[in-house]
Design a protein around this motif. Structure first.
Motif, PDB file in Angstrom:
ATOM      1  N   THR A 139      22.735  44.084  27.242  1.00 53.48           N
ATOM      2  CA  THR A 139      22.557  43.354  28.488  1.00 53.48           C
ATOM      3  C   THR A 139      23.626  43.750  29.501  1.00 53.48           C
ATOM      4  N   ASN A 140      23.447  43.262  30.720  1.00 51.75           N
ATOM      5  CA  ASN A 140      24.438  43.424  31.780  1.00 51.75           C
ATOM      6  C   ASN A 140      24.972  42.048  32.168  1.00 51.75           C
ATOM      7  N   PRO A 141      25.960  41.541  31.418  1.00 52.32           N
ATOM      8  CA  PRO A 141      26.525  40.227  31.749  1.00 52.32           C
ATOM      9  C   PRO A 141      27.316  40.284  33.044  1.00 52.32           C
ATOM     10  N   ARG A 142      27.738  39.131  33.536  1.00 42.38           N
ATOM     11  CA  ARG A 142      28.550  39.080  34.761  1.00 42.38           C
ATOM     12  C   ARG A 142      29.739  40.013  34.618  1.00 42.38           C
ATOM     13  N   TYR A 177      24.656  45.153  40.589  1.00 34.63           N
ATOM     14  CA  TYR A 177      24.059  43.904  41.068  1.00 34.63           C
ATOM     15  C   TYR A 177      24.810  43.352  42.281  1.00 34.63           C
ATOM     16  N   GLY A 178      25.697  44.127  42.832  1.00 33.49           N
ATOM     17  CA  GLY A 178      26.448  43.700  43.993  1.00 33.49           C
ATOM     18  C   GLY A 178      27.867  43.294  43.645  1.00 33.49           C
ATOM     19  N   GLU A 179      28.723  43.297  44.670  1.00 35.46           N
ATOM     20  CA  GLU A 179      30.146  43.044  44.458  1.00 35.46           C
ATOM     21  C   GLU A 179      30.428  41.615  43.999  1.00 35.46           C
ATOM     22  N   GLU A 180      29.676  40.649  44.484  1.00 39.05           N
ATOM     23  CA  GLU A 180      29.918  39.259  44.100  1.00 39.05           C
ATOM     24  C   GLU A 180      29.679  39.065  42.601  1.00 39.05           C
ATOM     25  N   PHE A 181      28.602  39.615  42.077  1.00 37.53           N
ATOM     26  CA  PHE A 181      28.288  39.476  40.652  1.00 37.53           C
ATOM     27  C   PHE A 181      29.351  40.151  39.795  1.00 37.53           C
ATOM     28  N   ALA A 182      29.777  41.346  40.200  1.00 33.52           N
ATOM     29  CA  ALA A 182      30.791  42.068  39.426  1.00 33.52           C
ATOM     30  C   ALA A 182      32.103  41.300  39.393  1.00 33.52           C
ATOM     31  N   ASN A 183      32.454  40.665  40.495  1.00 29.72           N
ATOM     32  CA  ASN A 183      33.743  39.987  40.573  1.00 29.72           C
ATOM     33  C   ASN A 183      33.722  38.552  40.059  1.00 29.72           C
ATOM     34  N   LEU A 184      32.634  38.153  39.415  1.00 28.21           N
ATOM     35  CA  LEU A 184      32.650  36.870  38.715  1.00 28.21           C
ATOM     36  C   LEU A 184      33.645  36.884  37.555  1.00 28.21           C
ATOM     37  N   ILE A 185      34.098  38.078  37.157  1.00 24.58           N
ATOM     38  CA  ILE A 185      35.117  38.151  36.100  1.00 24.58           C
ATOM     39  C   ILE A 185      36.460  38.613  36.655  1.00 24.58           C
ATOM     40  N   HIS A 186      36.618  38.601  37.973  1.00 18.93           N
ATOM     41  CA  HIS A 186      37.900  38.999  38.560  1.00 18.93           C
ATOM     42  C   HIS A 186      38.997  38.049  38.086  1.00 18.93           C
ATOM     43  N   HIS A 187      40.022  38.598  37.450  1.00 15.67           N
ATOM     44  CA  HIS A 187      41.116  37.829  36.859  1.00 15.67           C
ATOM     45  C   HIS A 187      40.585  36.774  35.874  1.00 15.67           C
TER      46      HIS A 187
END
Length: 684
Positions: A493-496, A501-511
């Motif tokens: 899968t492609n989890p958060r 899927y866009g920058e917002e989705f990728a950065n749901l795991i920022h820090h």
């Protein structure tokens, strides 16, 4: 000796249990690990400027030498006259057509070490152009076809600490110590780095002495991540390169600019000046504009790489892909100056796009691929006629050369057709499901065993991608297909945190990695279980690199999996920053250095909650892995042993990150994981 006996025991388990698995299916008609030596892969297709011919690299593995090689093949753009240019167990790479189409430049180690060669297409005669001590790379023809630019290391002396005495006559002393003074002093896949800097050179296309164009103690021609190809100006007077020439280059690792170097005297001029990467310059054929990629660095975990266009003198820079919100790679101007072709990933699929200077966008092609993995990537080239050549792949096809002309796509080759007609891959099904965390839609794929019967119950492997800022997609994946052929349903899968899927989705795991991505993964397992064909007593989890991190994190948060295999994981973020070859990630994945943010580092480390683990766990890392050093796996193994959890540590000799340098080691990786899982299956 005790470790060796345990590792040998795993090997015995692998050997003994697989015949039982194979008996459930006709193994002669399913993919098996030894097909590692049968599958071939097409990469780097280069179409001639007149659009008539395509030369490409064809990779393969040899079972007798246990090494990987590549040859060059050529095919007409209409699919006829498909034949090899080179043969044998060598590395032929980077083919590039001369502007007039009469010659092909390429790299080869046929004479012992990589050098530049030129082949005349009318006669097949080939000449070696260079005789360099340090390997050349990133070759590019000058517009008039008279010169070839390339990148190569110019070695230095390194730090000098003392003059050592000479040994007595006839004495044999040990090798002297080696001193390092750079932040990145060793690199995954390369090893300990030689002192010096990669520079850009030019050489006559007829051979002769190369001439260095770039200058200074800077990595002008690339760095340890790889060489960068210079772009020629249409008048042939300048080379444009992306380089980090800032005083703080070691600590602001991504802060590259685009520079113009005068070929005649090496005079340089910076064309960009902003905090962040400016890379991959390509000059329009009319010489008026430069396309390039980059972003304004905000020290986020993921930052969308945009396509920029500026005037030839560096003025008027502007992004043309703000609305796309996808990472842009490999920009290339159309011959009529109307816009720029590029690669981008969208929802797990690598595509080719086209943008005009005013930002008008259209998709050119889908399903570009670059390897036998579900991971993203691809390569393409464009002729003056507008025909695009690229590598096309699907879940049942590792990759072939294809062309796209005026929106019509045609696949030209069938490299693995005979193999896959005999050994059909398992069907890959796309799935979307809601995360238990926040109801976000998450995309994934299910690999079904060949001859799948939905009325039966199958064991499940959850396989997690690394990165963590990367993506999986509906691409052929040899490892997953092998596990499916052994009777497992495989979910990926492609989890958060995943890209495409866009920058917002990728950065749901920022820090915040690892963390809520566990809920996305666990919900994926629930979604597949709900289909009714999964044996819930036999759930397994594995992943490599960032996927190894999430494997360990998963078994710290649930006991639903009967066994786990954490491959080349990070276990202790504090030690990772101080031992990895990418220490600069500390300012992107964390608020700062570990001694200033110890609590942040420890609460996100697997050692913090390791006492919760009850799951039998295999840990495997290559001994020459400098991305997630083997000391990380050893820490995890020792912690599990101290907790009396069943575990095995597997060290793979000579292997860097990924465990695939040697085909036999890749085979061992697949078999050890499957063998470990089979050993821990709940028996009826």
């Amino acid at each position: 000796m005790k470790f060796r006996s345990r590792a040998a025991r795993v090997a015995v388990v692998v050997t003994l249990v697989f015949p039982a698995l194979g008996s459930a299916q006709d193994s002669s008609h399913t993919l098996a690990v030894m097909d590692e030596f049968q599958i071939q892969t097409a990469v780097d297709p280069q179409i001639s400027l007149d659009g008539k011919k395509i030369v490409y690299v064809r990779r393969f593995a040899d079972p007798m030498t246990d090494k990987r090689y590549s040859n060059l093949w050529v095919i007409n753009a209409d699919g006829t006259d498909h034949r090899p240019i080179s043969t044998g167990n060598h590395a032929y790479t980077s083919p590039r057509w001369s502007p007039d189409g009469t010659r092909i430049a390429f790299l080869s180690d046929v004479d012992g070490k990589p050098q530049i060669y030129v082949r005349w297409t009318d006669t097949g005669q080939t000449a070696r152009i260079t005789n360099l001590e340090q390997s050349p790379d990133a070759i590019a023809w000058s517009p008039d076809g008279r010169m070839i630019s390339f990148s190569s290391l110019v070695t230095g002396k390194g730090p000098h600490l003392a003059d050592l005495p000479a040994p007595p006559s006839g004495a044999k002393w040990a090798d002297p110590p080696t001193a390092y003074d750079r932040l990145v002093y060793r690199f995954n896949g390369t090893g300990y780095l030689k002192p010096g800097y990669i520079q850009v050179f030019v050489v006559s296309a007829e051979g002769g002495a190369p001439r260095q164009v770039t200058n200074g103690n800077f990595a002008n021609g690339g760095n340890e991540f790889g060489p960068t190809r210079a772009a020629w100006s249409p008048d042939g007077k300048f080379l444009l390169v992306s380089a980090n020439r800032h005083a703080e280059s070691e600590h602001e690792y991504l802060d590259t600019e685009i520079y113009e170097f005068n070929i005649a005297d090496g005079a340089l001029r910076a064309l960009t000046n902003r905090k962040g990467p400016d890379a991959n310059p390509d000059v329009s054929p009319n010489g008026k504009w430069i396309a390039y990629t980059g972003f304004d660095d905000r020290y986020q975990g993921h930052q969308t790489t945009k396509l920029y266009i500026m005037n030839r003198d560096g003025t008027g820079a502007h992004s043309v892909t703000d609305k796309l919100d996808r990472d842009i790679l490999s920009p290339h101007w159309a011959s009529d100056n109307t816009g720029v072709y590029f690669l981008y990933d969208d929802q797990g699929d690598t595509k080719i796009g086209f943008s005009t200077p005013d930002g008008s966008f259209k998709k050119i092609a889908d399903h570009a691929v670059t390897s036998n993995s579900a991971s993203g990537g691809g390569s393409f080239s464009v002729s003056r006629t507008g025909t695009v050549a690229f590598t096309f792949g699907r879940p049942d096809n590792p990759g072939d050369v294809a062309v796209s002309t005026s929106g019509a796509m045609r696949v030209l080759t069938a490299i693995n057709q005979e193999l896959l007609q005999q050994k059909a891959p398992g069907r890959v099904e796309e799935i979307w499901y809601e995360s238990s965390k926040d109801k976000r839609k998450i995309q994934g794929w299910i690999v079904q065993p060949p001859n799948f019967d939905p009325a039966k119950k199958y064991p499940l492997i959850l396989e997690i991608h690394g990165g963590p800022f990367a993506d999986y997609g509906d691409r052929f994946d040899f490892e997953k297909q092998v596990w499916a052929a052994l009777g497992y349903v495989v979910l990926y899968t492609n989890p958060r945190g995943s890209t495409s899927y866009g920058e917002e989705f990728a950065n749901l795991i920022h820090h915040a990695y690892p963390g809520d991505d566990f809920d996305d993964l666990n919900s994926g397992v629930d979604a597949v279980v709900a289909k009714g064909y999964i044996d819930t007593n036999n759930l397994f989890v594995t992943g490599g690199s960032g996927g190894g991190v999430l494997t360990a994190w998963t078994i710290e948060h649930t006991t639903r999996f009967r066994a786990a295999a954490a491959l080349y994981p990070v276990i202790n973020w504090y030690s990772f920053v101080l031992t990895s070859d990418i220490p600069f990630t500390s300012k992107y994945w964390f608020p700062g250095n570990p001694w200033d943010n110890t609590e942040q580092y420890m609460k996100r480390s697997l050692t913090d909650q390791v006492a919760k683990i009850k799951t039998p766990t295999l840990v495997m890392t290559g001994e020459e892995d400098y991305r997630t050093p083997i000391s990380e796996a050893e820490q995890f193994y020792s912690a599990l042993k101290l907790l009396n959890i069943e575990t095995v540590l597997v060290r793979v000799p000579e292997e860097p990150h990924g465990i695939s340098r040697r085909p036999s080691h890749h085979i061992a990786k697949m078999l050890y994981v499957a063998g470990w899982f089979d050993q821990h299956k709940s028996k009826p």
